[in-house]
Design a protein around this motif. Structure first.
Motif, PDB file in Angstrom:
ATOM      1  N   GLU A 107     -20.744 -68.281  67.256  1.00 23.64           N
ATOM      2  CA  GLU A 107     -22.045 -68.704  66.719  1.00 23.64           C
ATOM      3  C   GLU A 107     -23.165 -68.414  67.704  1.00 23.64           C
ATOM      4  O   GLU A 107     -24.210 -67.869  67.365  1.00 23.64           O
ATOM      5  CB  GLU A 107     -22.033 -70.210  66.390  1.00 23.64           C
ATOM      6  CG  GLU A 107     -21.086 -70.613  65.268  1.00 23.64           C
ATOM      7  CD  GLU A 107     -21.376 -69.892  63.952  1.00 23.64           C
ATOM      8  OE1 GLU A 107     -22.555 -69.588  63.687  1.00 23.64           O
ATOM      9  OE2 GLU A 107     -20.412 -69.621  63.205  1.00 23.64           O
ATOM     10  N   GLU A 108     -22.913 -68.805  68.970  1.00 25.89           N
ATOM     11  CA  GLU A 108     -23.936 -68.564  69.987  1.00 25.89           C
ATOM     12  C   GLU A 108     -24.148 -67.061  70.187  1.00 25.89           C
ATOM     13  O   GLU A 108     -25.279 -66.598  70.362  1.00 25.89           O
ATOM     14  CB  GLU A 108     -23.540 -69.225  71.319  1.00 25.89           C
ATOM     15  CG  GLU A 108     -24.635 -69.080  72.374  1.00 25.89           C
ATOM     16  CD  GLU A 108     -24.256 -69.641  73.743  1.00 25.89           C
ATOM     17  OE1 GLU A 108     -23.111 -70.115  73.910  1.00 25.89           O
ATOM     18  OE2 GLU A 108     -25.109 -69.565  74.646  1.00 25.89           O
ATOM     19  N   ALA A 109     -23.042 -66.306  70.129  1.00 28.90           N
ATOM     20  CA  ALA A 109     -23.142 -64.855  70.313  1.00 28.90           C
ATOM     21  C   ALA A 109     -23.994 -64.223  69.217  1.00 28.90           C
ATOM     22  O   ALA A 109     -24.753 -63.287  69.458  1.00 28.90           O
ATOM     23  CB  ALA A 109     -21.750 -64.227  70.346  1.00 28.90           C
ATOM     24  N   GLU A 110     -23.882 -64.748  68.010  1.00 32.22           N
ATOM     25  CA  GLU A 110     -24.710 -64.207  66.928  1.00 32.22           C
ATOM     26  C   GLU A 110     -26.178 -64.574  67.130  1.00 32.22           C
ATOM     27  O   GLU A 110     -27.069 -63.736  67.016  1.00 32.22           O
ATOM     28  CB  GLU A 110     -24.239 -64.705  65.556  1.00 32.22           C
ATOM     29  CG  GLU A 110     -25.055 -64.060  64.443  1.00 32.22           C
ATOM     30  CD  GLU A 110     -24.660 -64.509  63.041  1.00 32.22           C
ATOM     31  OE1 GLU A 110     -23.965 -65.534  62.898  1.00 32.22           O
ATOM     32  OE2 GLU A 110     -25.074 -63.832  62.090  1.00 32.22           O
ATOM     33  N   ARG A 111     -26.404 -65.852  67.502  1.00 35.78           N
ATOM     34  CA  ARG A 111     -27.787 -66.289  67.753  1.00 35.78           C
ATOM     35  C   ARG A 111     -28.425 -65.464  68.860  1.00 35.78           C
ATOM     36  O   ARG A 111     -29.598 -65.134  68.820  1.00 35.78           O
ATOM     37  CB  ARG A 111     -27.814 -67.773  68.138  1.00 35.78           C
ATOM     38  CG  ARG A 111     -28.259 -68.691  67.032  1.00 35.78           C
ATOM     39  CD  ARG A 111     -28.373 -70.125  67.524  1.00 35.78           C
ATOM     40  NE  ARG A 111     -27.064 -70.748  67.688  1.00 35.78           N
ATOM     41  CZ  ARG A 111     -26.609 -71.342  68.794  1.00 35.78           C
ATOM     42  NH1 ARG A 111     -27.376 -71.426  69.864  1.00 35.78           N
ATOM     43  NH2 ARG A 111     -25.405 -71.857  68.839  1.00 35.78           N
ATOM     44  N   ALA A 112     -27.614 -65.147  69.887  1.00 39.83           N
ATOM     45  CA  ALA A 112     -28.152 -64.445  71.051  1.00 39.83           C
ATOM     46  C   ALA A 112     -28.306 -62.942  70.807  1.00 39.83           C
ATOM     47  O   ALA A 112     -28.905 -62.243  71.616  1.00 39.83           O
ATOM     48  CB  ALA A 112     -27.231 -64.691  72.254  1.00 39.83           C
ATOM     49  N   GLY A 113     -27.728 -62.439  69.738  1.00 40.69           N
ATOM     50  CA  GLY A 113     -27.867 -61.011  69.440  1.00 40.69           C
ATOM     51  C   GLY A 113     -26.746 -60.143  69.984  1.00 40.69           C
ATOM     52  O   GLY A 113     -26.834 -58.923  69.967  1.00 40.69           O
ATOM     53  N   LEU A 114     -25.667 -60.770  70.454  1.00 47.53           N
ATOM     54  CA  LEU A 114     -24.536 -59.978  70.962  1.00 47.53           C
ATOM     55  C   LEU A 114     -23.718 -59.386  69.824  1.00 47.53           C
ATOM     56  O   LEU A 114     -23.132 -58.327  69.961  1.00 47.53           O
ATOM     57  CB  LEU A 114     -23.655 -60.872  71.854  1.00 47.53           C
ATOM     58  CG  LEU A 114     -22.427 -60.238  72.484  1.00 47.53           C
ATOM     59  CD1 LEU A 114     -22.799 -59.039  73.367  1.00 47.53           C
ATOM     60  CD2 LEU A 114     -21.648 -61.277  73.316  1.00 47.53           C
ATOM     61  N   VAL A 115     -23.662 -60.118  68.701  1.00 49.35           N
ATOM     62  CA  VAL A 115     -22.858 -59.636  67.569  1.00 49.35           C
ATOM     63  C   VAL A 115     -23.739 -59.500  66.332  1.00 49.35           C
ATOM     64  O   VAL A 115     -24.716 -60.225  66.162  1.00 49.35           O
ATOM     65  CB  VAL A 115     -21.645 -60.556  67.276  1.00 49.35           C
ATOM     66  CG1 VAL A 115     -20.874 -60.859  68.552  1.00 49.35           C
ATOM     67  CG2 VAL A 115     -22.043 -61.829  66.591  1.00 49.35           C
ATOM     68  N   ALA A 116     -23.363 -58.568  65.465  1.00 45.51           N
ATOM     69  CA  ALA A 116     -24.151 -58.318  64.261  1.00 45.51           C
ATOM     70  C   ALA A 116     -23.968 -59.453  63.254  1.00 45.51           C
ATOM     71  O   ALA A 116     -24.913 -59.862  62.588  1.00 45.51           O
ATOM     72  CB  ALA A 116     -23.740 -56.997  63.634  1.00 45.51           C
ATOM     73  N   ARG A 117     -22.743 -59.960  63.150  1.00 45.85           N
ATOM     74  CA  ARG A 117     -22.435 -60.932  62.106  1.00 45.85           C
ATOM     75  C   ARG A 117     -21.152 -61.669  62.456  1.00 45.85           C
ATOM     76  O   ARG A 117     -20.275 -61.109  63.116  1.00 45.85           O
ATOM     77  CB  ARG A 117     -22.230 -60.180  60.781  1.00 45.85           C
ATOM     78  CG  ARG A 117     -22.693 -60.877  59.553  1.00 45.85           C
ATOM     79  CD  ARG A 117     -23.297 -59.923  58.522  1.00 45.85           C
ATOM     80  NE  ARG A 117     -22.568 -58.698  58.283  1.00 45.85           N
ATOM     81  CZ  ARG A 117     -21.454 -58.620  57.539  1.00 45.85           C
ATOM     82  NH1 ARG A 117     -20.902 -59.679  56.993  1.00 45.85           N
ATOM     83  NH2 ARG A 117     -20.891 -57.444  57.340  1.00 45.85           N
ATOM     84  N   VAL A 118     -21.034 -62.918  61.991  1.00 50.84           N
ATOM     85  CA  VAL A 118     -19.801 -63.688  62.163  1.00 50.84           C
ATOM     86  C   VAL A 118     -19.148 -63.841  60.791  1.00 50.84           C
ATOM     87  O   VAL A 118     -19.829 -64.155  59.811  1.00 50.84           O
ATOM     88  CB  VAL A 118     -20.074 -65.085  62.760  1.00 50.84           C
ATOM     89  CG1 VAL A 118     -18.775 -65.866  62.933  1.00 50.84           C
ATOM     90  CG2 VAL A 118     -20.801 -64.962  64.099  1.00 50.84           C
ATOM     91  N   VAL A 119     -17.849 -63.614  60.740  1.00 48.48           N
ATOM     92  CA  VAL A 119     -17.125 -63.747  59.467  1.00 48.48           C
ATOM     93  C   VAL A 119     -15.875 -64.594  59.695  1.00 48.48           C
ATOM     94  O   VAL A 119     -15.412 -64.737  60.829  1.00 48.48           O
ATOM     95  CB  VAL A 119     -16.741 -62.358  58.883  1.00 48.48           C
ATOM     96  CG1 VAL A 119     -17.976 -61.507  58.650  1.00 48.48           C
ATOM     97  CG2 VAL A 119     -15.767 -61.632  59.781  1.00 48.48           C
TER      98      VAL A 119
END
Ligand code: CO8
Length: 259
Positions: free
Chosen positions: A170-182
């Motif tokens: 979740e944090e990685a998505e917020r921070a822009g490290l990942v495109a999307r969480v599934v």
């Protein structure tokens, strides 16, 4: 398709799938494993019927880092003379076809760096990213100190590299490290679905887009814009541009020939 020791190579229509498979070591990236990723990429890149590539690991670990057992006794001169082990790693970066990292579980150290070398990361909700090298008395060696700040900014990158703490999906998505969480159980299928969409488009255009976006990290804005404009102009030399625009005007789906 050839068989390898530490990766499983598969294909789904126009998508090439590379699954890291060294489960006893949580996909720790020994020299042979990284060489095999390179060989699999060579084969997919040479194959005109492949339009996008997915690299994934297991449910527990994308990759828990470079192989600590193989590094522990390495001397400076061995590391330096052998260009340890980045020599092999460049291959992921130089792949000209789109590469998606599908990350579940641990992506630590070299595993996080490998994921960041891909064009983008799709994360399972179980994904955990980290650069814990400081806890081993060393530092990231395959782009962690360079790509992480570009992805998530200095404050978070510095904190992660200096403390070695893990960052959840979740944090990685917020921070822009990942495109999307599934959801974890659908990760690989979702990555293949996204790659299938990419691969249905014109391959040379996808390659041009990849070059142009990567250029944003290598140049100032004016040079980047010029590169983009020239590449945009070049797209008018493609059969697929004629097909794409004709199809729009004729109100039918395009049939790209990838040339
Ligand atoms: N290297 C070698 N073996 C590993 C690694 C690794 N990175 N990670 C896990 N393993 C092995 C363990 O030793 C263990 O083996 P065994 O069963 O024989 O004891 C097995 O995998 C399972 O691991 P654990 O029992 O530890 O599993 P847990 O679920 O308890 O813990 C963790 C999972 C938290 C992921 C834990 O294994 C861990 O902390 N691993 C190390 C993570 C780490 O520090 N990674 C960074 C490595 S340094 C690095 O990547 C430098 C990159 C430099 C770039 C290289 C290119 C130039």
């Amino acid at each position: 398709l050839p068989t390898y020791r530490f990766v499983i190579v598969d294909r789904r229509a126009r998508v090439g799938l590379i699954t890291l498979n060294r489960p006893q070591q949580l996909n720790a990236l020994c020299d042979e494993l990284v060489s095999e990723i390179g060989a699999a990429l060579d084969a997919f890149e040479a194959d005109d019927s492949i339009g996008a590539i997915v690299i994934t690991g297991s449910a527990k670990a994308f990759a828990a880092g470079a192989d600590i057992a193989a590094m522990q006794a390495l001397s400076y001169i061995d590391a330096y003379r052998g260009d340890f082990i980045t020599r092999n790693w460049e291959r992921v970066k130089t792949c000209r076809k789109p590469v998606i990292a599908a990350v579940a579980g641990y992506a630590l150290g070299g595993g996080c760096e490998l994921a960041m070398m891909c064009d983008f990361i799709l994360a399972a909700d179980t994904a955990q990213f980290g650069q814990p090298e400081i806890k081993l008395g060393t530092l990231p060696g395959a782009g962690g100190t360079q790509r992480l700040p570009r992805a998530i900014g200095k404050a978070k990158a510095m904190e992660m590299c200096l403390t070695g703490r893990l960052m959840g999906a979740e944090e990685a998505e917020r921070a822009g490290l990942v495109a999307r969480v599934v959801p974890a159980d659908g990760l690989v299928e979702e990555a293949i679905a996204v790659a299938t969409k990419i691969a249905a488009n014109s391959l040379p255009v996808a390659m041009m887009i990849k070059e142009a976006v990567n250029r944003a990290f290598e140049s100032g804005l004016q040079d980047g814009l010029l590169f983009e404009r020239r590449t945009f102009h070049a797209s008018f030399g493609l059969e697929d541009q004629k097909e794409g625009m004709s199809a729009f005007l004729e109100k039918r789906p395009p049939v790209f020939r990838h040339r």
